[in-house]
Design a protein around this motif. Structure first.
Motif, PDB file in Angstrom:
ATOM      1  N   TYR A   1       0.851  -1.273  -0.082  1.00  0.00           N
ATOM      2  CA  TYR A   1       0.060   0.088   0.002  1.00  0.00           C
ATOM      3  C   TYR A   1       1.017   1.221   0.050  1.00  0.00           C
ATOM      4  O   TYR A   1       0.385   2.396  -0.491  1.00  0.00           O
ATOM      5  N   ASP A   2       2.016   1.197   0.307  1.00  0.00           N
ATOM      6  CA  ASP A   2       2.969   2.465   0.367  1.00  0.00           C
ATOM      7  C   ASP A   2       3.199   2.563  -1.430  1.00  0.00           C
ATOM      8  O   ASP A   2       3.140   3.453  -1.818  1.00  0.00           O
ATOM      9  N   ALA A   3       3.245   1.276  -1.912  1.00  0.00           N
ATOM     10  CA  ALA A   3       3.418   1.688  -3.473  1.00  0.00           C
ATOM     11  C   ALA A   3       2.104   1.934  -4.157  1.00  0.00           C
ATOM     12  O   ALA A   3       2.274   2.877  -4.923  1.00  0.00           O
ATOM     13  N   LEU A   4       1.088   1.737  -3.674  1.00  0.00           N
ATOM     14  CA  LEU A   4      -0.204   2.365  -4.238  1.00  0.00           C
ATOM     15  C   LEU A   4      -0.310   3.775  -4.018  1.00  0.00           C
ATOM     16  O   LEU A   4      -0.628   4.544  -4.575  1.00  0.00           O
ATOM     17  N   GLY A   5       0.154   4.148  -2.725  1.00  0.00           N
ATOM     18  CA  GLY A   5       0.467   5.556  -2.357  1.00  0.00           C
ATOM     19  C   GLY A   5       1.135   6.250  -3.313  1.00  0.00           C
ATOM     20  O   GLY A   5       0.761   7.317  -3.857  1.00  0.00           O
ATOM     21  N   HIS A   6       2.233   5.762  -3.713  1.00  0.00           N
ATOM     22  CA  HIS A   6       3.212   6.299  -4.603  1.00  0.00           C
ATOM     23  C   HIS A   6       2.703   6.484  -6.078  1.00  0.00           C
ATOM     24  O   HIS A   6       3.072   7.272  -6.853  1.00  0.00           O
ATOM     25  N   CYS A   7       1.593   5.848  -6.366  1.00  0.00           N
ATOM     26  CA  CYS A   7       1.211   5.778  -7.703  1.00  0.00           C
ATOM     27  C   CYS A   7       0.129   6.927  -7.971  1.00  0.00           C
ATOM     28  O   CYS A   7      -0.046   7.428  -9.016  1.00  0.00           O
ATOM     29  N   LEU A   8      -0.495   7.534  -6.879  1.00  0.00           N
ATOM     30  CA  LEU A   8      -1.432   8.736  -7.207  1.00  0.00           C
ATOM     31  C   LEU A   8      -0.999   9.616  -7.954  1.00  0.00           C
ATOM     32  O   LEU A   8      -1.843  10.143  -8.677  1.00  0.00           O
ATOM     33  N   GLU A   9       0.193  10.126  -7.786  1.00  0.00           N
ATOM     34  CA  GLU A   9       0.584  11.567  -8.421  1.00  0.00           C
ATOM     35  C   GLU A   9       0.584  11.038  -9.857  1.00  0.00           C
ATOM     36  O   GLU A   9       0.795  12.514 -10.591  1.00  0.00           O
TER      37      GLU A   9
END
Length: 323
Positions: free
Chosen positions: A104-112
């Motif tokens: 979910y860190d990775a998913l967070g980094h995909c938002l931008e």
């Protein structure tokens, strides 16, 4: 050209891809069954054997892992894989930038870097404040939750936590019955107990019990019955599932005013997107009494990208290399 090796590692499957630095769409994606490899390194070598980019042209390795990454030894629940960050570094080379991220860190980094075409707005389109925090969550095998705080010039800050295990709240007689039913089995009922594949099964079993019907189905069977319209309890199960999700999202927004939006990922919601659009999700999200006006303007989206976790790894890799 500089590249990153990226991977999304679960207990069952390992997804590998390659991506040029400062590009975000995964290329040459291969999905391996973890059970076919004794170690992660065997799987990684198998991927590199198929990949068109040689290791000498790879400058970063970023792995998204379904589990805690702040331990000395990373272990997987459903397979025998285990490794340390030092072993990853040694395997790929001391000259590589290496990062291990929670999934979910990775998913967070995909938002931008998500393309707008990969987002489906739920409810009325509200203004997004790109400088404000966001939530990303996704019911799937479990319930993952992460809070993303934008940063200038560096990778966004993804706050760690286990938000999927917060207590679930109720706001109707039916929800009270479901929680009482599950409390007799689990004592404490977390959000994940109703917002996951397992959660769909739990809700269905509870609603059957309420009707004095002794029946259990798997989540895929419930989904098929819901889509076919052949089972009214399956229909009510999914309706309640969407409502529970709204309640949890509303609670998250109360905890952190996420004017950057709430992004729903995972494999369940996209599968039932049309029904979700028409569901009671937004109504449940906004039912916060005196704080309704605070919650209501927050935009919500479903992420339809095929590989958002890999995209997040690609984005993080670009920051790693620039450092």
């Amino acid at each position: 050209m500089s590249h990153a090796l990226i991977a999304d590692l679960g207990g069952t499957n390992a997804r590998f891809a390659i991506v040029p630095i400062n590009q975000y769409q995964p290329q040459e994606v291969h999905v391996f069954s973890c059970k076919n490899f004794d170690t992660f390194f065997d799987a990684a070598n198998a991927y590199l054997g198929k990949c068109s980019v040689e290791l000498e042209f790879i400058d970063a390795v970023v792995l998204a892992i379904a589990g805690p990454v702040n331990r000395e030894v990373i272990r997987f629940t459903n397979n025998s894989w285990a490794f340390t960050k030092e072993e990853i570094q040694a395997h790929f080379g001391a000259d590589k930038a290496v990062a291990l991220l929670n999934d979910y860190d990775a998913l967070g980094h995909c938002l931008e870097i998500l393309p707008k075409d990969d987002l489906v707005t739920i409810g009325e389109q509200e203004a997004i404040d790109l400088s404000a925090p966001s939530w990303v969550l996704g019911p799937g095998t479990g319930l993952g939750v992460a809070c993303v705080v934008p940063q200038d010039g560096v990778a966004n800050l993804v706050l760690p936590g286990e938000g999927g295990h917060v207590d679930i709240s109720t706001n109707s007689d039916q929800e009270d019955f479901i929680l009482q039913f599950l409390r007799e089995r689990h004592t404490r009922v977390s959000a994940e107990r109703v917002l996951s594949g397992m959660g769909i099964e739990n809700i269905y079993e509870a609603l059957c019990a309420r009707e004095k019907i002794g029946k259990r189905l798997t989540a895929p069977e419930i989904g098929e019955a819901f889509l076919s319209g052949s089972d009214p309890i399956a229909k009510e199960t999914m309706s309640q599932f969407f409502t529970f999700l709204g309640r949890v999202v509303g609670n998250l927004v109360l905890a952190v005013e996420s004017r950057g939006g709430v992004y729903i990922t995972g494999g369940i919601i996209p599968r039932y997107l049309d029904a979700f659009k028409e569901s009671g999700f937004r109504k449940a999200m906004q039912e916060k009494g005196r704080m309704t006006g605070y919650v209501s303007p927050i935009p919500t989206f479903v992420v339809m990208s095929e590989y958002p976790g890999l995209m997040g790894c690609a984005n993080y890799a670009s920051y790693l290399v620039s450092e």
